[in-house]
Design a protein around this motif. Structure first.
Motif, PDB file in Angstrom:
ATOM      1  N   UNK A   6       0.821  -1.217   0.000  1.00 34.96           N
ATOM      2  CA  UNK A   6       0.000   0.000   0.000  1.00 34.96           C
ATOM      3  C   UNK A   6       0.854   1.267   0.000  1.00 34.96           C
ATOM      4  N   UNK A   7       1.908   1.309   0.828  1.00 35.75           N
ATOM      5  CA  UNK A   7       2.769   2.485   0.890  1.00 35.75           C
ATOM      6  C   UNK A   7       3.348   2.863  -0.479  1.00 35.75           C
ATOM      7  N   UNK A   8       3.870   1.905  -1.266  1.00 36.38           N
ATOM      8  CA  UNK A   8       4.392   2.270  -2.598  1.00 36.38           C
ATOM      9  C   UNK A   8       3.341   2.917  -3.497  1.00 36.38           C
ATOM     10  N   UNK A   9       2.080   2.493  -3.345  1.00 33.77           N
ATOM     11  CA  UNK A   9       1.020   3.100  -4.150  1.00 33.77           C
ATOM     12  C   UNK A   9       0.876   4.583  -3.821  1.00 33.77           C
ATOM     13  N   UNK A  10       0.839   4.931  -2.544  1.00 34.01           N
ATOM     14  CA  UNK A  10       0.675   6.330  -2.149  1.00 34.01           C
ATOM     15  C   UNK A  10       1.900   7.164  -2.523  1.00 34.01           C
ATOM     16  N   UNK A  11       3.091   6.560  -2.430  1.00 40.25           N
ATOM     17  CA  UNK A  11       4.297   7.278  -2.859  1.00 40.25           C
ATOM     18  C   UNK A  11       4.250   7.541  -4.363  1.00 40.25           C
ATOM     19  N   UNK A  12       3.740   6.553  -5.126  1.00 40.49           N
ATOM     20  CA  UNK A  12       3.673   6.706  -6.592  1.00 40.49           C
ATOM     21  C   UNK A  12       2.746   7.838  -7.015  1.00 40.49           C
ATOM     22  N   UNK A  13       1.795   8.216  -6.139  1.00 42.28           N
ATOM     23  CA  UNK A  13       0.878   9.306  -6.474  1.00 42.28           C
ATOM     24  C   UNK A  13       1.617  10.631  -6.639  1.00 42.28           C
ATOM     25  N   UNK A  14       2.797  10.731  -6.026  1.00 48.99           N
ATOM     26  CA  UNK A  14       3.603  11.950  -6.162  1.00 48.99           C
ATOM     27  C   UNK A  14       4.041  12.162  -7.607  1.00 48.99           C
ATOM     28  N   UNK A  15       4.126  11.062  -8.363  1.00 48.01           N
ATOM     29  CA  UNK A  15       4.564  11.160  -9.762  1.00 48.01           C
ATOM     30  C   UNK A  15       3.480  11.750 -10.662  1.00 48.01           C
ATOM     31  N   UNK A  16       2.256  11.874 -10.124  1.00 49.73           N
ATOM     32  CA  UNK A  16       1.185  12.490 -10.908  1.00 49.73           C
ATOM     33  C   UNK A  16       1.488  13.952 -11.217  1.00 49.73           C
ATOM     34  N   UNK A  17       2.376  14.548 -10.426  1.00 52.57           N
ATOM     35  CA  UNK A  17       2.766  15.942 -10.693  1.00 52.57           C
ATOM     36  C   UNK A  17       3.696  16.039 -11.896  1.00 52.57           C
ATOM     37  N   UNK A  18       4.287  14.885 -12.270  1.00 48.81           N
ATOM     38  CA  UNK A  18       5.243  14.878 -13.373  1.00 48.81           C
ATOM     39  C   UNK A  18       4.663  14.318 -14.660  1.00 48.81           C
ATOM     40  N   UNK A  19       3.674  13.426 -14.549  1.00 42.59           N
ATOM     41  CA  UNK A  19       3.101  12.791 -15.736  1.00 42.59           C
ATOM     42  C   UNK A  19       1.653  12.396 -15.506  1.00 42.59           C
ATOM     43  N   UNK A  57       3.245   4.861 -16.662  1.00 45.09           N
ATOM     44  CA  UNK A  57       4.483   5.285 -16.006  1.00 45.09           C
ATOM     45  C   UNK A  57       4.330   5.329 -14.487  1.00 45.09           C
ATOM     46  N   UNK A  58       3.149   5.745 -14.031  1.00 47.49           N
ATOM     47  CA  UNK A  58       2.904   5.798 -12.584  1.00 47.49           C
ATOM     48  C   UNK A  58       2.891   4.387 -11.993  1.00 47.49           C
ATOM     49  N   UNK A  59       2.313   3.429 -12.726  1.00 47.82           N
ATOM     50  CA  UNK A  59       2.298   2.036 -12.264  1.00 47.82           C
ATOM     51  C   UNK A  59       3.697   1.463 -12.218  1.00 47.82           C
ATOM     52  N   UNK A  60       4.511   1.806 -13.227  1.00 47.91           N
ATOM     53  CA  UNK A  60       5.902   1.345 -13.236  1.00 47.91           C
ATOM     54  C   UNK A  60       6.663   1.958 -12.064  1.00 47.91           C
ATOM     55  N   UNK A  61       6.417   3.260 -11.820  1.00 49.50           N
ATOM     56  CA  UNK A  61       7.072   3.936 -10.695  1.00 49.50           C
ATOM     57  C   UNK A  61       6.693   3.278  -9.374  1.00 49.50           C
ATOM     58  N   UNK A  62       5.419   2.894  -9.242  1.00 43.70           N
ATOM     59  CA  UNK A  62       4.965   2.211  -8.025  1.00 43.70           C
ATOM     60  C   UNK A  62       5.731   0.912  -7.822  1.00 43.70           C
ATOM     61  N   UNK A  63       5.903   0.157  -8.913  1.00 40.60           N
ATOM     62  CA  UNK A  63       6.628  -1.105  -8.821  1.00 40.60           C
ATOM     63  C   UNK A  63       8.082  -0.911  -8.445  1.00 40.60           C
ATOM     64  N   UNK A  64       8.703   0.106  -9.030  1.00 40.53           N
ATOM     65  CA  UNK A  64      10.103   0.401  -8.716  1.00 40.53           C
ATOM     66  C   UNK A  64      10.252   0.804  -7.249  1.00 40.53           C
ATOM     67  N   UNK A  65       9.331   1.637  -6.771  1.00 42.83           N
ATOM     68  CA  UNK A  65       9.355   2.057  -5.358  1.00 42.83           C
ATOM     69  C   UNK A  65       9.195   0.839  -4.447  1.00 42.83           C
ATOM     70  N   UNK A  66       8.296  -0.070  -4.826  1.00 40.92           N
ATOM     71  CA  UNK A  66       8.055  -1.277  -4.026  1.00 40.92           C
ATOM     72  C   UNK A  66       9.338  -2.097  -3.888  1.00 40.92           C
ATOM     73  N   UNK A  67      10.027  -2.302  -4.998  1.00 40.90           N
ATOM     74  CA  UNK A  67      11.259  -3.097  -4.974  1.00 40.90           C
ATOM     75  C   UNK A  67      12.349  -2.364  -4.192  1.00 40.90           C
ATOM     76  N   UNK A  68      12.434  -1.053  -4.358  1.00 40.08           N
ATOM     77  CA  UNK A  68      13.443  -0.275  -3.629  1.00 40.08           C
ATOM     78  C   UNK A  68      13.206  -0.338  -2.120  1.00 40.08           C
TER      79      UNK A  68
END
Length: 321
Positions: free
Chosen positions: A128-141, A146-157
């Motif tokens: 759940x936390x990676x999903x909310x962090x990925x919402x920050x990328x909505x300001x960029x795209x 891309x937001x889903x990919x960013x969520x996945x990358x955040x999750x792995x990180x």
């Protein structure tokens, strides 16, 4: 390579090994002696047919592994309590008995709450936390892809960062060494070598059926699922992620199960990231740690029978009979 049906995990100064309906916990006590406990293990799901259903069995096996791991960890921790802690624990149990309560039942309830809390915490931090962090990328795209990919990358990180963080703790470093001893014992047997310290020492500490690989596969599978399953409502996105967790766990379990018995090159290639992660969660064990791992294996698994049946090995007792 032949495959055994034994598996295990590291505990505090020891190893838990499971084979079928039995498991053994071997612990190196403060006096340097090895204590071994063997018990039956039962799934919280009594219907064995359900436990054999593909994809569904992965969820129940994961929960069973958590429960068994917690029980094994609690057993190993008992040997490292100081006198004051032991006395407090005895007094607590005595008070429970005087009140007509069953300490073992109380511990089982506590264990259930602990496992439930662990699952909720893991879901919150890694799903759940990676999903909310990925919402920050909505300001960029505006691209949901891309937001889903960013969520996945955040999750792995977050996952890798968590492993790196805890690996700096001295007690965890020793646990990772025992984890390495567990893998090396299983690899020793599955490569047809007699189970002794020398053979275990030169065996690999990578194993495809490792829980580390399972968790990383969960992360990767979740990325794939969330790339293709999209909803517009932010609330529904969270709900969908929660509902898909059992499905993701089930798919990941089936892959790990397949990887553990397959020599397919594609499966082997897909297993590489998980094996690479194991270099963080396993370390080279000392000889006395290997001795503990061997004790745990021998308590629940007839490795000589495995070598006879799969590699045609003979032992001195075979010639005598």
């Amino acid at each position: 390579m032949k495959y055994s049906n034994i598996g295990g995990q590291a505990v505090m100064e020891g190893i838990m090994m499971k084979n079928g309906d039995h498991y053994a916990v071997a612990v190196r006590k403060p006096d340097k002696e090895i204590e071994v406990k063997v018990e039956e293990c039962h799934s919280f799901i009594k219907n064995k047919k359900i436990l054999q259903l593909p994809f569904i069995r992965g969820v129940f096996n994961f929960v069973d592994s958590l429960v068994l791991g917690m029980k094994s960890l609690m057993f190993s921790a008992e040997f490292f309590m100081d006198d004051e802690e032991e006395e407090k624990e005895r007094e607590k149990e005595e008070k429970q008995r005087k009140k007509g309560k069953d300490p073992e039942k109380e511990n089982s309830i506590l264990l259930g709450f602990t496992v439930a809390f662990s699952i909720v915490l893991a879901v919150g931090v890694f799903m759940i936390l990676p999903y909310f962090i990925s919402l920050l990328f909505q300001k960029l795209t505006d691209s949901q892809l891309l937001i889903s990919i960013a969520e996945g990358v955040v999750r792995i990180l977050i996952f890798v960062g968590y492993i790196l963080l805890i690996s700096r703790m001295k007690d965890i470093q020793r646990t990772f060494m025992y984890h390495g001893a567990e893998h090396k014992c299983i690899n020793c047997i599955e490569h047809g070598m007699e189970l002794n310290v020398e053979n275990v020492r030169k065996s690999s500490r990578e194993h495809k059926r490792c829980g580390t690989s399972f968790l990383l596969i969960v992360m990767i599978v979740s990325i794939i699922f969330f790339l293709f399953i999209r909803v517009h409502s932010p609330i529904l996105r969270v709900v969908v992620r929660l509902l898909l967790i059992p499905v993701i766990a089930g798919v990941s379990y089936e892959f790990i199960r397949l990887a553990g018995i397959s020599e397919n090159k594609i499966v082997g290639l897909l297993s590489k990231p998980g094996l690479a992660m194991q270099h963080l969660t396993t370390k080279e064990p000392t000889d006395d740690m290997i001795e503990v791992a061997i004790a745990a294996v021998e308590a629940v698994y007839d490795w000589k029978k495995f070598l006879r049946e799969n590699f045609g090995k003979e032992f001195p007792e075979d010639k005598e009979s």
